[in-house]
Motif scaffolding. Structure first.
Motif, short mmCIF file in Angstrom:
data_model
loop_
_atom_site.label_atom_id
_atom_site.label_comp_id
_atom_site.label_asym_id
_atom_site.label_seq_id
_atom_site.Cartn_x
_atom_site.Cartn_y
_atom_site.Cartn_z
N THR B 47 -27.97 43.66 23.49
CA THR B 47 -29.22 42.95 23.74
C THR B 47 -29.39 42.69 25.23
O THR B 47 -30.48 42.89 25.79
CB THR B 47 -29.26 41.64 22.92
N ASP B 75 -32.02 38.28 17.98
CA ASP B 75 -32.14 39.31 19.02
C ASP B 75 -33.59 39.74 19.24
O ASP B 75 -34.02 39.93 20.37
CB ASP B 75 -31.27 40.52 18.68
N GLU B 121 -31.63 48.85 18.07
CA GLU B 121 -30.31 48.22 18.22
C GLU B 121 -29.70 48.15 16.84
O GLU B 121 -30.13 47.38 15.99
CB GLU B 121 -30.40 46.82 18.85
MG LIG Z 1 -27.60 41.91 20.00
#
Ligand SMILES: [Mg+2]
Ligand SMILES: Nc1nc2c(ncn2[C@@H]2O[C@H](COP(=O)(O)OP(=O)(O)OP(=O)(O)O)[C@@H](O)[C@H]2O)c(=O)[nH]1
Ligand SMILES: [Zn+2]
Lengths: 116, 223
Positions: B47, B75, B121
């Motif tokens: 992140t 996130d 992600e």
């Molecule tokens: Mg993260």
């Protein structure tokens, strides 16, 4: 956790195969599981029991696991060796130009259905 | 024992996902969208790296982010606050990875026609995400210094599927016995084609090289 995802894939594939074959009950699913597939057979079995029993098609259905030993091949000397014992390095000639021949399988081999 | 009938199947459980993933990549090619799948252990700096990188990229390309998490939206909110970039949360429902089908569902929530780059992600984990092709155009991973330089030896599959390895947290190199040269050598053993870029997401050092790599990949994908 990984094993649960795989169990969902197995269930989806077995359901599909059952439908194609006009099967209403599956008594066992037979899997080839490679030694270096990262699947842990015990966990797979636990996840299977939990998830399979929720499906009418698979209630009580057994998961049979056939382990497949991992074997690598050496591109330099042409010999085979056990991957788990020797990793990436050929025990015959020391080369690292080696690759996995088998042992990575997570494969549905067959299903067993009650004979009518 | 009861009589049973055996029906042969002989099929990898990953086969359908592979098909879904290939189909998704084809569609992304037609639409000119580059999807990057970013993987790593928990806490290696995905992140933080993304925030830095997105701030460098956001005036050059149209970006969106998908954050996969087992069960939180921390996130996604962080990315939105720090970069202003559209960021959605995908819940994996307890699963340790995303597959192509889940990735597609996430993409359906973005306006792909107005997007050049989507960064995914993935769930923090070095094992499972490597097994499942998400349909991404490229795979990247972050290995952070405190995790140790031997990770390519211990998680070979992850390193072998990645086009790019970012070595993060280089600011703490003095405090760990992490040997960058050794690490590069181990990565090369697993994957001679992988590009390796050392970065420090905390200070931003090296992040530009990552951003440039992405711009180049996007260009190649669109042409
Ligand atoms: Mg993260
Ligand atoms: N010293 C140092 N710390 C860093 C660096 N990059 C990230 N961190 C710290 O590492 C911690 C984890 O960073 P995140 O960016 O949340 O990591 P992540 O991979 O997204 O974590 P998960 O999403 O939980 O898997 C935070 O406390 C960051 O501030 C770096 O380059 N150097
Ligand atoms: Zn040899």
């Amino acid at each position: 956790m990984h094993e649960l995802g795989i169990v969902f894939y197995i269930i989806r594939d077995v359901k599909k195969a059952a439908e194609e074959n006009g099967v209403e009950k599956v008594s066992a699913v037979v899997m080839n599981i490679g030694e270096v597939s990262t699947v842990i057979p015990d966990y797979l079995g636990d996840c299977w029991r939990w998830a399979a029993d929720k499906e009418p098609l698979l209630k009580g259905c057994q998961l049979k696991i056939l382990p497949v030993p991992a074997v690598s091949y050496c591109g330099d000397c042409g010999k085979e060796f056990g991957t788990v014992a020797h990793g990436k390095t050929c025990p015959h000639c020391g080369s690292v130009n080696t690759w996995l021949l088998r042992g990575n399988e997570v494969e549905i081999k067959e299903i067993e259905v009650p004979a009518d | 024992m009861d009589e049973v009938k055996v029906i042969e199947i002989k099929k990898s459980v990953f086969a359908d996902n592979q098909q879904d993933a290939d189909a998704l990549r084809k569609e992304l090619k037609t639409k000119g969208v580059f999807l990057l799948n970013l993987m790593s252990s928990p806490g290696s700096g995905k992140t933080t790296t993304l925030i830095r990188t997105l701030n460098l990229l956001k005036d050059k390309v149209r970006v969106a982010v998908m954050e996969a998490d087992i069960d939180s939206d921390v996130d996604a909110v962080k990315i939105r606050r720090a970069t202003g970039i559209p960021s959605i949360q995908l819940h994996t429902g307890g699963m340790c990875h995303l597959d192509a089908e889940m990735t597609r569902q996430g993409l359906d929530n973005l306006s792909l026609e107005e997007t050049d780059l989507v960064i995914l992600e993935n769930v923090g984990n070095l094992v499972c995400p490597a097994e499942f092709d998400t349909g991404a155009v490229a795979n990247a991973m972050i290995l952070s210094v405190p995790e140790g330089d031997d990770k390519p030896l211990k998680y070979p599959l992850m390193f072998s599927v990645c086009d790019l390895v970012l070595i993060n947290k280089t600011d703490v190199l003095p405090y760990f016995d992490f040997n960058p040269d050794k690490c590069r050598e181990y990565i090369r053993m697993r994957n001679p084609k992988a590009r390796v870029i050392p970065i420090c997401a905390r200070t931003g050092e090296g992040v530009e090289a990552f951003a440039d790599w992405l711009l180049e990949q996007i260009h190649l994908w669109k042409h």
